[in-house]
Design an enzyme around this catalytic site. Structure first.
Site, PDB file in Angstrom:
ATOM      1  N   ASP A 183     -19.948  41.763 -14.870  1.00  0.00           N
ATOM      2  CA  ASP A 183     -20.820  42.630 -14.079  1.00  0.00           C
ATOM      3  C   ASP A 183     -21.802  43.414 -14.940  1.00  0.00           C
ATOM      4  O   ASP A 183     -22.976  43.556 -14.592  1.00  0.00           O
ATOM      5  CB  ASP A 183     -19.980  43.625 -13.258  1.00  0.00           C
ATOM      6  CG  ASP A 183     -19.232  42.965 -12.118  1.00  0.00           C
ATOM      7  OD1 ASP A 183     -19.689  41.910 -11.639  1.00  0.00           O
ATOM      8  OD2 ASP A 183     -18.190  43.507 -11.710  1.00  0.00           O
ATOM      9  N   HIS A 219     -19.206  37.672  -7.046  1.00  0.00           N
ATOM     10  CA  HIS A 219     -18.867  39.065  -6.737  1.00  0.00           C
ATOM     11  C   HIS A 219     -20.166  39.780  -6.421  1.00  0.00           C
ATOM     12  O   HIS A 219     -21.187  39.557  -7.081  1.00  0.00           O
ATOM     13  CB  HIS A 219     -18.155  39.713  -7.924  1.00  0.00           C
ATOM     14  CG  HIS A 219     -17.789  41.152  -7.721  1.00  0.00           C
ATOM     15  ND1 HIS A 219     -17.261  41.640  -6.541  1.00  0.00           N
ATOM     16  CD2 HIS A 219     -17.858  42.216  -8.563  1.00  0.00           C
ATOM     17  CE1 HIS A 219     -17.026  42.938  -6.669  1.00  0.00           C
ATOM     18  NE2 HIS A 219     -17.385  43.309  -7.878  1.00  0.00           N
ATOM     19  N   GLY A 248      -9.982  31.935 -12.557  1.00  0.00           N
ATOM     20  CA  GLY A 248     -10.570  30.630 -12.778  1.00  0.00           C
ATOM     21  C   GLY A 248      -9.582  29.538 -13.119  1.00  0.00           C
ATOM     22  O   GLY A 248      -9.704  28.399 -12.643  1.00  0.00           O
TER      23      GLY A 248
END
EC number: 1.1.1.86
Length: 334
Positions: free
Chosen positions: A82, A107, A133
């Site tokens: 992020d 996301h 993942g």
């Protein structure tokens, strides 16, 4: 009632003839890319130089810089941490997006909180597997899948929803089921779960239990076993069958203690504090704090991490795990 989309109701048509650039090759990146490739999709990888660059090449992908991959692609899936997405997007993705492209995420943080502001002539969607993942990849190879969420923030072409569903099918998620959501809902519920329960809530609950026993004169080693080590046993039962499975599996003594003492620990004011946490997420206070700290070199973040690393429960845990070689290999090196 929530609608769930499965393989038989979703086609790959919306992505036929389109090239997908997966930006990032970490936990989610490698799983998305490999699953898409195995399902016949045209995939390239966009990366900055580093270990992942060589790993992606070894896995048989054409690997380019982020900007080069973006220029080739019709769909750009951003699977970076992020905190670096905004910078990478502005420098290496945004200048090369073309009208009718699709920008995708797993996301919604950077879109929902306007860290990234895409042009109005591109589609914006998310496909968010509800698992790490390695599990997304392993279950795919085994013929099953991890469920996922999908949502559309911007539909410039009129096909964004179909493209998102086709992408979800490409990574295998429609085998298990895909639920429609929004960037707002996915982001706010995900952050709340992490902060109030899964990470923040649980870690402070465990620490407080450990401190209570140690301060009362009990051996730290026993406190560790009772409040941290055995947590996995309970979580596994909960994961497999909900709270009912926990209560079915534990002793009557433990179950009775659950009912009479749980509400004494998690009192109504805890729920009120949870509401305040949710409010800080909804109004952007948390995201602003995170983004600003990132701009300042993560000074607060790294100090908080260091403070937690020094807690007694961590030292005791490191010593006790030496007695358990079956889990020793999972220890994190600092």
């Amino acid at each position: 009632m929530t609608k769930v989309y499965y393989d038989e109701t979703v086609t790959q048509d919306a992505l036929q003839g389109k090239k997908i650039a997966v930006i990032g090759y970490g936990s989610q990146g490698h799983a998305h890319a490999q699953n898409l490739k195995d399902n016949g999709y045209d995939v390239v990888i966009g990366l900055r130089p580093g270990r992942s660059f060589n790993k992606a090449k070894e896995d048989g992908f054409d690997v380019y810089t982020v900007s080069e991959a973006t220029q080739q692609a019709d769909v750009v899936m951003v699977l970076l941490p992020d905190e670096i997405q905004g910078e990478v997007y502005n420098k290496e993705i945004k200048p090369y997006l073309e009208k009718g492209n699709a920008l995708a995420f797993a996301h919604g943080f950077n879109i929902h909180f306007s860290v990234i502001e895409p042009p109005s002539d591109v589609d914006v969607f998310l496909v968010a597997p509800k698992g790490p993942g390695h599990l997304v990849r392993r279950t795919f190879v085994e013929g099953s899948a991890v469920p996922a969420l999908f949502g559309v923030q911007q539909d410039a072409t009129g096909q964004a929803r179909n493209i998102a569903l086709s992408y979800a099918k490409g990574i295998g998620a429609t085998r298990a089921g895909v639920i429609e959501t929004t960037f707002k809902e996915e982001t706010e519920t995900d952050l709340f779960g992490e902060q109030a329960v899964l990470c923040g809530g649980v870690s402070k609950l465990i620490q407080s239990g450990f401190e209570t026993l140690v301060e009362a004169g009990y051996q730290p080693e026993l406190a560790y076993f009772e409040v941290l080590h055995e947590m996995k046993l309970i979580v596994d039962l909960m994961y497999e069958g909900g709270m009912e499975n926990v209560r079915y599996s534990i002793s009557n003594t433990a179950e009775f203690g659950d009912y009479v003492s749980g509400p004494r620990v998690i009192t109504p004011n805890v729920k009120e504090n949870m509401k305040k946490v949710l409010e800080d997420i909804q109004n952007g206070n948390f995201s602003r704090r995170f983004v600003e700290d990132n701009k300042n070199g993560f000074k607060e973040f790294y100090q908080l991490r260091e403070d937690q690393h020094g807690h007694q429960i961590e030292q005791v845990g490191r010593e006790l795990r030496e007695m358990m070689p079956f889990i020793k290999s999972k220890s994190i090196e600092k």
